[in-house]
Design an enzyme around this catalytic site. Structure first.
Site, PDB file in Angstrom:
ATOM      1  N   THR A  90      19.857  20.758 -19.299  1.00 35.58           N
ATOM      2  CA  THR A  90      19.749  19.469 -18.607  1.00 35.58           C
ATOM      3  C   THR A  90      18.603  19.452 -17.605  1.00 35.58           C
ATOM      4  O   THR A  90      17.908  18.439 -17.452  1.00 35.58           O
ATOM      5  CB  THR A  90      21.070  19.160 -17.872  1.00 35.58           C
ATOM      6  N   CYS A 146      30.157  21.453 -22.272  1.00 37.46           N
ATOM      7  CA  CYS A 146      28.877  21.351 -22.989  1.00 37.46           C
ATOM      8  C   CYS A 146      27.792  22.187 -22.333  1.00 37.46           C
ATOM      9  O   CYS A 146      26.643  22.177 -22.781  1.00 37.46           O
ATOM     10  CB  CYS A 146      28.439  19.889 -23.083  1.00 37.46           C
ATOM     11  N   PHE A 147      28.113  22.885 -21.232  1.00 34.60           N
ATOM     12  CA  PHE A 147      27.218  23.882 -20.629  1.00 34.60           C
ATOM     13  C   PHE A 147      25.873  23.298 -20.211  1.00 34.60           C
ATOM     14  O   PHE A 147      24.841  23.971 -20.311  1.00 34.60           O
ATOM     15  CB  PHE A 147      27.005  25.055 -21.596  1.00 34.60           C
ATOM     16  N   CYS A 148      25.867  22.044 -19.761  1.00 28.85           N
ATOM     17  CA  CYS A 148      24.625  21.385 -19.331  1.00 28.85           C
ATOM     18  C   CYS A 148      23.582  21.393 -20.446  1.00 28.85           C
ATOM     19  O   CYS A 148      22.396  21.580 -20.192  1.00 28.85           O
ATOM     20  CB  CYS A 148      24.064  22.042 -18.074  1.00 28.85           C
ATOM     21  N   ASN A 149      24.044  21.212 -21.667  1.00 29.03           N
ATOM     22  CA  ASN A 149      23.135  21.185 -22.807  1.00 29.03           C
ATOM     23  C   ASN A 149      23.669  20.164 -23.811  1.00 29.03           C
ATOM     24  O   ASN A 149      24.227  20.517 -24.854  1.00 29.03           O
ATOM     25  CB  ASN A 149      23.024  22.572 -23.452  1.00 29.03           C
TER      26      ASN A 149
END
Length: 773
Positions: free
Chosen positions: A87, A356-359
């Site tokens: 992100t 979503c792990f900043c992705n």
């Protein structure tokens, strides 16, 4: 003599202080060189700009890159980024959009498919000098996929991703360098953001931007802070930056004490492991072993236990990092919500990452989430970082296991045992053909061990737990217990009959204990709260708090807001701001003495209205329902038949020596902290109810209650246990719901007082369409 003594003392202090500062300075100056040495480069090629983290390093590039807007005079810059970027990389487009710069998201396969031979620059081609920026991760923080480092030179030379102009490469190496060596002499990316926390686990809040010195000359900085100016004037727009690249970009005082500690981080890393090549082999081996076993696990019906999100079979160490991303599936092939897995993992001291792990780009790709799904999920109340893991049966995120240089083979075994014990429908099946195939292709030497899942039999959840969709036909149950919890997270107060108020049972959860910062305390953080017994006396209009061994303390049920000694404040309950009033110093001192820390008792202000979130109610039924300081809904109901089923399941997991721990149903009931306890003949039948009547009072079922580690607190001793959450997950196929939320909306103009009584008849109504629990 005294004067001479003072002079000598002052001299010695100054000398030792000088020596100390000298060594601190030596460490400080050596650190950039030590960092560059780790990446096989030198100060002549790269500069190290310390930042507060990797995100700050990325923002520094975004703010100082010489973007050129599209105009009539010629083409503008392009900002291109891989869709598998973090992100913080995608966020650069927020800067470029304001400057009229084109933004292009690039799919991973497009980098090479759009390759071309470098074109010769023609005289007068202004576009060939336009600066562009291409960003890609050395390793995906979602799946662990490694992207070729050769892209660096390929893009800089325009052999990859064809666009005219001068191309700079930002290589996001934060995830990559934690377990893999990076040679910047061979792959000279222009900008390389890193995080030392991901490399050593310490210090937090410190990162760096490695800048190729040739590229540093093009960066343009508009803001200047302390330490970056060679000279400037206050009254005129005159500013001269310091000539050194690093000095120009490090605004203010940097975290020099943390920077000093990096020296020890690199030394420790080298002494413990022997270097990054060893770390890469070690962590990849652990990830590959876990992948092989997890991908071979099958439920009793042969269906896979996990869906692994990957681009390769963990065959090549140059293509895959030490990350395993997956979703767990039940025996019917349905996804188990990641928040349920996370709750269970915490019981076993296993730390996993979920969501979503900043992705978002990778998450959409691997989980097949469309753009419209993202928008509709937001409309349904799901935001990044929350626990809404399934919407209409579709996952909103996944589970990630990451390995580091301190991880061990035993960690892998513990994790796999956890999956088998908690999420596999027994008896376990191993896919031997796949196991042999994957092992035969193993690229590295290993100890040849294959995990042997725990042989203990865990009763699987079957369709016999609850017969959904069957009409009740008027069969009744009985209200057997009635509990109120005047103080949030403290012990219950059992009654045989009790009036209903506008927010639920009268005086239920109108008070809560907060720390000195106004943060609500719960049994998750302070298990001893369960030992505080509130007693309400309606006749004397008082609430008394009792603890064994201490004299009780009393506060009034109704608080007069005209009392100038009472302080008003705002606190938070489940993200909602609530208005409260302090209950005074006497009860604060009593609580502080018992809990061993500064605490206060606060009460919800009588005039404050807090509505239940609309998304929790079924449209048109309840509307806005007033809440006290409860988390979700006005009432929580559990069924004794469900408690008995769970109790039997727990007892079957232990031998006769420990069986007595769970024989007391009333103690088990206390752990679930319900308001209403009913008798029933069928376990979990309440999951299929839509409405119910207790006596003459109508209720609507709002939803099922998702459980957490708090039910692991013994309400008599305040000790923590893995049960009953562990068995609850097992007997419900990974779900950890138990009990249902109810809402009752009092008519606006009514003056009648409604009373619930133990022994009242409970008549449920089954939903026309129900889901299996």
């Amino acid at each position: 003599f005294n004067i001479f003594q003072n002079v000598i003392y002052t001299f010695l202090c100054s000398f030792f202080l000088f020596i100390l500062l000298y060594f601190i300075k030596r460490l400080f100056v050596l650190n950039p060189c030590r960092i560059l040495e780790h990446f096989n480069t030198c100060p002549e090629e790269y500069s190290v700009i310390f930042t507060s983290g990797c995100t700050a390093a990325l923002k520094l590039v975004a703010d100082t890159f010489p973007w050129k807007a599209v105009s009539n005079e010629g083409p503008g810059s392009q900002f291109c980024y891989l869709t598998d970027n973090h992100t913080s990389v995608v966020g650069i487009r927020g800067v470029t959009a304001l400057q009229g710069v084109g933004t292009v998201s690039v799919l991973p396969h497009e980098v090479e498919t759009r390759a071309r031979k470098p074109q010769t620059q023609t005289n007068g081609e202004e576009e060939c000098s336009v600066p562009h920026l291409f960003c890609y991760p050395a390793q995906s923080n979602f799946s662990g996929r490694k992207y070729p480092l050769s892209y660096v030179k390929g893009i800089q030379s325009q052999q990859l991703y064809p666009h005219r102009g001068r191309w700079f490469v930002l290589l996001d190496a934060a995830c990559f360098v934690s377990c893999s060596p990076l040679d910047l002499s061979q792959y000279p990316a222009d900008f390389v953001p890193i995080s030392f926390y991901k490399m050593f686990g310490f210090p937090t809040g410190l990162g760096a931007l490695l800048v190729r010195n040739e590229a540093a000359e093009v960066l343009r900085k508009t803001y200047f802070g302390g330490g970056t100016a060679a000279a400037y004037l206050v009254a005129e727009n005159y500013f001269v930056p310091k000539p050194n690249v690093v000095s120009r970009f490090e605004d203010g005082t940097i975290s020099f004490l943390d920077i000093i500690s990096l020296h020890h981080g690199f030394e420790t890393l080298q002494k413990l492991t022997g270097g990054m090549l060893n770390i890469q082999l070690h962590t990849f081996g652990l990830a590959r072993y876990t992948y092989i076993v997890l991908s071979c696990l099958r439920h009793s019906n042969g269906k896979p236990v996990a869906q692994i999100h990957y681009d390769n079979d963990f065959q090549n160490i140059a293509e895959q990092g030490a990350i395993l991303n997956f979703s767990l599936l039940d025996c019917h092939g349905r996804t188990v919500g990641y928040s349920q897995v996370d709750k269970m993992a915490s019981l076993f001291n296993i730390h996993i990452r979920t969501g979503c792990f900043c992705n978002t780009g990778a998450c959409q790709h691997y989980l097949v989430i469309s753009n419209q799904n993202v928008r509709s999920n937001l409309h349904a109340g799901h935001i990044c970082g929350d626990n809404i893991d399934l919407i209409e049966g579709r996952p909103t995120g996944s589970i990630r296991v990451s390995f580091g240089y301190m991880s061990s083979f035993e960690d892998c075994r513990n994790f796999l045992r956890f999956v088998v014990n908690c999420f596999v429908d027994k008896p376990l099946i191993l896919d031997q053909k796949r196991l042999i195939k994957l092992k035969s292709a193993e690229p590295m030497e290993s100890n040849g061990q294959v995990i042997t899942p725990s042989p203990e039999r865990i009763t699987p959840s079957g369709d016999t737990v609850s017969k959904e969709g069957k009409k009740n036909n008027g069969s009744s149950h009985t209200l057997t217990n009635l509990f109120i919890y005047p103080v949030k997270s403290c012990a219950s107060f059992e009654v045989t009959e009790w009036p209903l108020g506008p927010q639920g049972l009268l005086y239920d959860r109108l008070w809560m204990v907060v720390n000195e910062n106004g943060v609500c305390l719960s049994q998750k953080r302070e298990p001893k709260l369960c030992l505080i017994r509130p007693v309400i006396c309606l006749a004397s209009n008082t609430l008394q708090l009792q603890v064994s061994g201490m004299e009780a303390v009393t506060v009034p049920l109704e608080t007069s807001l005209t009392n100038s000694d009472l302080r008003t404040s705002q606190s938070k309950v489940c993200g909602d701001r609530v208005q409260t009033v302090d209950c005074g110093e006497e009860v604060s001192a009593w609580l502080s003495e018992f809990l061993g820390k500064t605490c206060h008792l606060i009460r919800q202000r009588p005039e404050f209205l807090r509505d239940m979130k609309f998304g929790r109610a079924k449209a048109g039924d309840c509307g806005a329902t007033a809440l006290s300081l409860v988390n979700e809904a006005q009432f929580l109901l559990i069924n004794r038949a469900s408690v008995s089923f769970l109790q039997e399941h727990i007892a079957n997991r232990y031998d006769s020596v420990n069986e007595g721990t769970w024989h007391d149903m009333e103690q088990l009931i206390q752990r679930f902290r319900a308001n209403l306890v009913i008798s029933g003949q069928e376990a979990f039948s309440e999951d299929g109810w839509s409405h119910l009547t207790i006596g003459d009072t109508q209720f609507q079922v709002i939803g099922r209650c998702g459980r957490c580690q708090m039910i692991g607190v013994d309400q008599k001793s305040a000790t923590r246990t893995q049960e009953p959450l562990r068995s609850l997950s097992e007997c419900r196929s990974g779900q950890v719901t138990f009990g249902v939320y109810l809402a009752h909306q009092t008519a606006r103009n009514t003056t009648a007082v409604l009373i619930l009584s133990v022994g009242a008849c409970v008549i449920p109504r089954i939903s026309e369409s129900t889901e299996k629990p």
